[in-house]
Motif scaffolding. Structure first.
Motif, PDB file in Angstrom:
ATOM      1  N   VAL A 195       0.853  -1.182   0.000  1.00 23.17           N
ATOM      2  CA  VAL A 195       0.000   0.000   0.000  1.00 23.17           C
ATOM      3  C   VAL A 195       0.890   1.233   0.000  1.00 23.17           C
ATOM      4  O   VAL A 195       1.790   1.353   0.838  1.00 23.17           O
ATOM      5  CB  VAL A 195      -0.914   0.032   1.246  1.00 23.17           C
ATOM      6  N   ILE A 196       0.670   2.129  -0.960  1.00 21.79           N
ATOM      7  CA  ILE A 196       1.324   3.431  -0.920  1.00 21.79           C
ATOM      8  C   ILE A 196       0.238   4.491  -0.777  1.00 21.79           C
ATOM      9  O   ILE A 196      -0.864   4.353  -1.306  1.00 21.79           O
ATOM     10  CB  ILE A 196       2.222   3.692  -2.154  1.00 21.79           C
ATOM     11  N   CYS A 197       0.559   5.550  -0.049  1.00 24.97           N
ATOM     12  CA  CYS A 197      -0.466   6.542   0.300  1.00 24.97           C
ATOM     13  C   CYS A 197      -0.907   7.375  -0.889  1.00 24.97           C
ATOM     14  O   CYS A 197      -2.045   7.842  -0.932  1.00 24.97           O
ATOM     15  CB  CYS A 197       0.048   7.446   1.411  1.00 24.97           C
ATOM     16  N   HIS A 198      -0.022   7.592  -1.849  1.00 25.40           N
ATOM     17  CA  HIS A 198      -0.361   8.412  -3.025  1.00 25.40           C
ATOM     18  C   HIS A 198      -0.112   7.601  -4.293  1.00 25.40           C
ATOM     19  O   HIS A 198       0.882   7.807  -4.960  1.00 25.40           O
ATOM     20  CB  HIS A 198       0.490   9.679  -3.052  1.00 25.40           C
ATOM     21  N   LYS A 199      -0.961   6.735  -4.785  1.00 24.95           N
ATOM     22  CA  LYS A 199      -1.848   6.019  -3.910  1.00 24.95           C
ATOM     23  C   LYS A 199      -2.268   4.736  -4.588  1.00 24.95           C
ATOM     24  O   LYS A 199      -2.479   4.711  -5.803  1.00 24.95           O
ATOM     25  CB  LYS A 199      -3.023   6.923  -3.550  1.00 24.95           C
ATOM     26  N   GLY A 200      -2.406   3.677  -3.765  1.00 26.10           N
ATOM     27  CA  GLY A 200      -2.970   2.450  -4.277  1.00 26.10           C
ATOM     28  C   GLY A 200      -2.467   1.207  -3.568  1.00 26.10           C
ATOM     29  O   GLY A 200      -1.505   1.241  -2.801  1.00 26.10           O
ATOM     30  N   LEU A 201      -3.146   0.096  -3.833  1.00 23.89           N
ATOM     31  CA  LEU A 201      -2.762  -1.241  -3.388  1.00 23.89           C
ATOM     32  C   LEU A 201      -2.230  -1.973  -4.613  1.00 23.89           C
ATOM     33  O   LEU A 201      -2.942  -2.134  -5.605  1.00 23.89           O
ATOM     34  CB  LEU A 201      -3.974  -1.971  -2.803  1.00 23.89           C
ATOM     35  N   TYR A 202      -0.955  -2.413  -4.537  1.00 28.53           N
ATOM     36  CA  TYR A 202      -0.297  -2.951  -5.719  1.00 28.53           C
ATOM     37  C   TYR A 202       0.357  -4.302  -5.441  1.00 28.53           C
ATOM     38  O   TYR A 202       0.788  -4.583  -4.319  1.00 28.53           O
ATOM     39  CB  TYR A 202       0.793  -1.987  -6.212  1.00 28.53           C
ATOM     40  N   ASP A 203       0.483  -5.109  -6.503  1.00 27.46           N
ATOM     41  CA  ASP A 203       1.275  -6.330  -6.442  1.00 27.46           C
ATOM     42  C   ASP A 203       2.763  -5.976  -6.471  1.00 27.46           C
ATOM     43  O   ASP A 203       3.153  -4.867  -6.872  1.00 27.46           O
ATOM     44  CB  ASP A 203       0.956  -7.234  -7.635  1.00 27.46           C
ATOM     45  N   LYS A 204       3.586  -6.946  -6.090  1.00 26.59           N
ATOM     46  CA  LYS A 204       5.029  -6.727  -6.009  1.00 26.59           C
ATOM     47  C   LYS A 204       5.616  -6.282  -7.351  1.00 26.59           C
ATOM     48  O   LYS A 204       6.487  -5.409  -7.395  1.00 26.59           O
ATOM     49  CB  LYS A 204       5.711  -8.012  -5.535  1.00 26.59           C
ATOM     50  N   GLU A 205       5.132  -6.871  -8.440  1.00 21.21           N
ATOM     51  CA  GLU A 205       5.682  -6.533  -9.757  1.00 21.21           C
ATOM     52  C   GLU A 205       5.463  -5.058 -10.092  1.00 21.21           C
ATOM     53  O   GLU A 205       6.348  -4.398 -10.649  1.00 21.21           O
ATOM     54  CB  GLU A 205       5.035  -7.410 -10.839  1.00 21.21           C
ATOM     55  N   VAL A 206       4.292  -4.537  -9.744  1.00 25.58           N
ATOM     56  CA  VAL A 206       4.001  -3.125 -10.010  1.00 25.58           C
ATOM     57  C   VAL A 206       4.873  -2.231  -9.132  1.00 25.58           C
ATOM     58  O   VAL A 206       5.373  -1.193  -9.587  1.00 25.58           O
ATOM     59  CB  VAL A 206       2.503  -2.821  -9.773  1.00 25.58           C
ATOM     60  N   ILE A 207       5.068  -2.634  -7.881  1.00 31.83           N
ATOM     61  CA  ILE A 207       5.923  -1.859  -6.973  1.00 31.83           C
ATOM     62  C   ILE A 207       7.340  -1.761  -7.536  1.00 31.83           C
ATOM     63  O   ILE A 207       7.965  -0.695  -7.496  1.00 31.83           O
ATOM     64  CB  ILE A 207       5.934  -2.489  -5.565  1.00 31.83           C
ATOM     65  N   HIS A 208       7.850  -2.843  -8.093  1.00 31.29           N
ATOM     66  CA  HIS A 208       9.196  -2.804  -8.678  1.00 31.29           C
ATOM     67  C   HIS A 208       9.242  -1.859  -9.880  1.00 31.29           C
ATOM     68  O   HIS A 208      10.245  -1.163 -10.084  1.00 31.29           O
ATOM     69  CB  HIS A 208       9.639  -4.215  -9.058  1.00 31.29           C
ATOM     70  N   ASP A 209       8.173  -1.811 -10.654  1.00 31.41           N
ATOM     71  CA  ASP A 209       8.100  -0.839 -11.752  1.00 31.41           C
ATOM     72  C   ASP A 209       8.105   0.588 -11.206  1.00 31.41           C
ATOM     73  O   ASP A 209       8.760   1.483 -11.764  1.00 31.41           O
ATOM     74  CB  ASP A 209       6.835  -1.060 -12.582  1.00 31.41           C
ATOM     75  N   LEU A 210       7.382   0.815 -10.103  1.00 25.76           N
ATOM     76  CA  LEU A 210       7.325   2.150  -9.507  1.00 25.76           C
ATOM     77  C   LEU A 210       8.677   2.560  -8.916  1.00 25.76           C
ATOM     78  O   LEU A 210       9.032   3.746  -8.935  1.00 25.76           O
ATOM     79  CB  LEU A 210       6.241   2.209  -8.425  1.00 25.76           C
ATOM     80  N   ILE A 211       9.420   1.601  -8.401  1.00 28.21           N
ATOM     81  CA  ILE A 211      10.771   1.903  -7.906  1.00 28.21           C
ATOM     82  C   ILE A 211      11.614   2.471  -9.042  1.00 28.21           C
ATOM     83  O   ILE A 211      12.320   3.477  -8.875  1.00 28.21           O
ATOM     84  CB  ILE A 211      11.424   0.643  -7.300  1.00 28.21           C
ATOM     85  N   ASP A 212      11.537   1.857 -10.210  1.00 27.10           N
ATOM     86  CA  ASP A 212      12.280   2.356 -11.375  1.00 27.10           C
ATOM     87  C   ASP A 212      11.824   3.766 -11.751  1.00 27.10           C
ATOM     88  O   ASP A 212      12.651   4.635 -12.073  1.00 27.10           O
ATOM     89  CB  ASP A 212      12.090   1.418 -12.566  1.00 27.10           C
ATOM     90  N   ILE A 213      10.519   4.003 -11.710  1.00 22.73           N
ATOM     91  CA  ILE A 213       9.980   5.330 -12.044  1.00 22.73           C
ATOM     92  C   ILE A 213      10.474   6.374 -11.049  1.00 22.73           C
ATOM     93  O   ILE A 213      10.863   7.489 -11.436  1.00 22.73           O
ATOM     94  CB  ILE A 213       8.438   5.284 -12.071  1.00 22.73           C
ATOM     95  N   ASN A 214      10.495   6.032  -9.760  1.00 17.70           N
ATOM     96  CA  ASN A 214      10.977   6.965  -8.739  1.00 17.70           C
ATOM     97  C   ASN A 214      12.472   7.231  -8.896  1.00 17.70           C
ATOM     98  O   ASN A 214      12.934   8.361  -8.713  1.00 17.70           O
ATOM     99  CB  ASN A 214      10.673   6.427  -7.342  1.00 17.70           C
ATOM    100  N   ARG A 215      13.240   6.211  -9.252  1.00 20.98           N
ATOM    101  CA  ARG A 215      14.680   6.404  -9.478  1.00 20.98           C
ATOM    102  C   ARG A 215      14.932   7.314 -10.680  1.00 20.98           C
ATOM    103  O   ARG A 215      15.813   8.183 -10.649  1.00 20.98           O
ATOM    104  CB  ARG A 215      15.358   5.050  -9.690  1.00 20.98           C
TER     105      ARG A 215
END
Length: 287
Positions: A195-215
């Motif tokens: 769960v991230i506050c801004h925002k959503g409930l995500y699977d691990k694969e999506v979280i890893h994609d978001l890590i790349d986007i944040n980097r």
């Protein structure tokens, strides 16, 4: 809206934010409470049972503003990391940190200053007995924490969605180096849902994609700062980035971005990519 991930762990979507909670049967533990008492009241109505404990991920107003509502209604205990306590118990410190000193105008902005609440240092033993693990995910704020229950993690503001990055274009960060370290920490976690506050409930694969986007986002901001560090002040660098990214901020957003740029400059000085010189004021030069 409430959504149960398993029999005990649930999310609450308040509109701008998504928070997480832990159902203990007769009461619940909340992880963050929203921007003000009206959001706290909304959450209370959704839950329909007392809030015995609040764990704040960090001290920003949009995560702690509902604390005072629950403390008045249920005498809820509130936990936070020691590095965030002063800001929670004396909320005028948060806008003062951004400004570098007391400024009355910023104190009137609910996005920067919540009502004070009585907060205690986090008791890891109590949480551990309930199966709740604390994660050090600092960077967005001095001592931001996440929480892990079984294979579910609450990341708070340690990670942002692509939509949020596209909307604001410069993410507020207190410490860039620690933010990037926290991205690596998240990457190495063993979990299935986050769960991230801004925002959503995500699977691990999506979280890893978001890590790349944040980097990629932090790399972009670093590049823009280096490009504009030519014996220039932090104000001039900020103005150049606002123009480059077509941001037309109000005063609150401007102060958040200026503070963030200063954090990046400190980081880039530490990594040896810029140097600070004093020439009729503080100026920054790319090495």
């Amino acid at each position: 809206m409430i959504q149960y991930i398993n029999e005990k762990v649930f999310t609450i979507d308040t509109g701008p934010n998504m928070f997480m909670g832990f159902d203990e049967g007769n009461s619940v533990i909340l992880f963050d409470t929203g921007i003000d008492e009206s959001v706290g009241r909304k959450i209370d109505k959704i839950l329909g049972k007392p809030v015995s404990l609040i764990v704040n991920s960090h001290s920003h107003a949009d995560h702690i503003g509902g604390n005072s509502y629950f403390q008045k209604r249920y005498n809820s205990k509130v936990f936070a990391e020691p590095g965030e306590l002063s800001f929670l118990n004396n909320t005028e410190l948060e806008p003062s940190l951004l400004n570098g000193g007391y400024w009355e105008f910023l104190l009137s902005d609910k996005f920067l200053k919540a009502k004070n609440s009585m907060v205690e240092p986090i008791d890891r033993e109590i949480l551990s007995q309930k199966g709740i693990e604390i994660l050090d995910l600092s960077g967005h704020s001095p001592s931001l924490i996440g929480l892990k229950i079984d294979k579910i993690v609450y990341l708070g503001d340690a990670l942002f969605s692509g939509d949020i990055i596209e909307k604001y274009r410069v993410l507020y960060l207190y410490d860039v180096g620690r933010f990037e370290k926290s991205l690596s920490t998240i990457e190495e976690l063993n979990f299935e849902k986050a769960v991230i506050c801004h925002k959503g409930l995500y699977d691990k694969e999506v979280i890893h994609d978001l890590i790349d986007i944040n980097r990629k986002h932090t790399a972009t901001i670093k590049s823009l700062i280096l490009e504009n560090s030519q014996g220039t002040t932090d104000y001039e660098i900020t103005e150049a980035i606002l123009n480059k990214l077509s941001i037309e901020p109000n005063l609150t957003i401007y102060m958040l971005i200026l503070s963030t740029i200063r954090g990046y400059l400190s980081y880039l000085q530490k990594t040896g990519e810029v140097e600070m010189v004093f020439d009729k004021g503080v100026r920054w030069k790319r090495k």
